[in-house]
Design an enzyme around this catalytic site. Sequence first.
Site, mmCIF file in Angstrom:
data_model
loop_
_atom_site.group_PDB
_atom_site.id
_atom_site.type_symbol
_atom_site.label_atom_id
_atom_site.label_comp_id
_atom_site.label_asym_id
_atom_site.label_seq_id
_atom_site.Cartn_x
_atom_site.Cartn_y
_atom_site.Cartn_z
ATOM 1 N N CYS A 7 54.798 85.825 26.199
ATOM 2 C CA CYS A 7 55.775 86.901 26.095
ATOM 3 C C CYS A 7 57.031 86.491 25.346
ATOM 4 O O CYS A 7 57.640 87.316 24.654
ATOM 5 C CB CYS A 7 56.132 87.439 27.485
ATOM 6 N N ASP B 253 58.729 96.393 26.242
ATOM 7 C CA ASP B 253 57.942 95.445 27.013
ATOM 8 C C ASP B 253 56.493 95.571 26.566
ATOM 9 O O ASP B 253 55.788 96.509 26.928
ATOM 10 C CB ASP B 253 58.068 95.739 28.510
ATOM 11 N N HIS C 96 58.993 86.392 32.936
ATOM 12 C CA HIS C 96 58.623 87.437 31.996
ATOM 13 C C HIS C 96 59.769 87.604 31.005
ATOM 14 O O HIS C 96 60.914 87.201 31.287
ATOM 15 C CB HIS C 96 58.350 88.756 32.730
#
Length: 220
Positions: free
Chosen positions: A24, A96, A80
């Site tokens: 991520c 996201d 994250h």
Amino acid sequence: MAGTVEEDMHAVETPRLDHTPFYCEENVYLLCKKLSSTGVANADSSDLFVIFVSNDRKQIPLWHQKASKSEDGFIVWDYHVICVQRKSGTSCIVWDLDSDLPFPSPLNFYLSETVRPLSPHLTEYQRLFRVIHAPMFIRSFGSDRRHMKDSEGNWQAPPPLHDTIVAEDGTVHNLNEYMEIRAVDLIVILDDSVVNGVYSQKFGIIMGENQLLEFFSLLP
């Protein structure tokens, strides 16, 4: 006041984006550059903010995540990374790449759906946020992906096809410094010094769940 999900969706034309599962931080790095190069964001990325989410336990409960096997998208990540774009006024949207919510989503909607309230006895799982101004992150971030190899040097997940990311100063790996998010480092009061710190500090500022919306409302 932020617009509805539908209004924000129609207001943003999403470019084609690269995404590698379980990477991520690199996904968001490339996302910021793509949003800026395609005119979706400011050319200098000044309206973008990179946010690392974690805590002392390295266990953060989030919902609406594509990697989840639950119907509600519940999963517990060690960390994250997302991107928040400051639109006109106090309106902000979240990018996201791992979420099954509308892409992008208004910040208040995203938080209410993804960062849901926890029971009082689960305070150690509260999500903490390291907020970094995207131009600073793009200049400073480096990753050689060592965190994704096991003790024998095998990949725990297939790596991205693009080259590893090297910071402008030659740093090849400082991901751990972004991931290290501790409650002891939380800001206590949101004021001008905190806002300025996000723009000037290499690793940004760490804030709690209840401070994130307030922070974006205070931006000049």
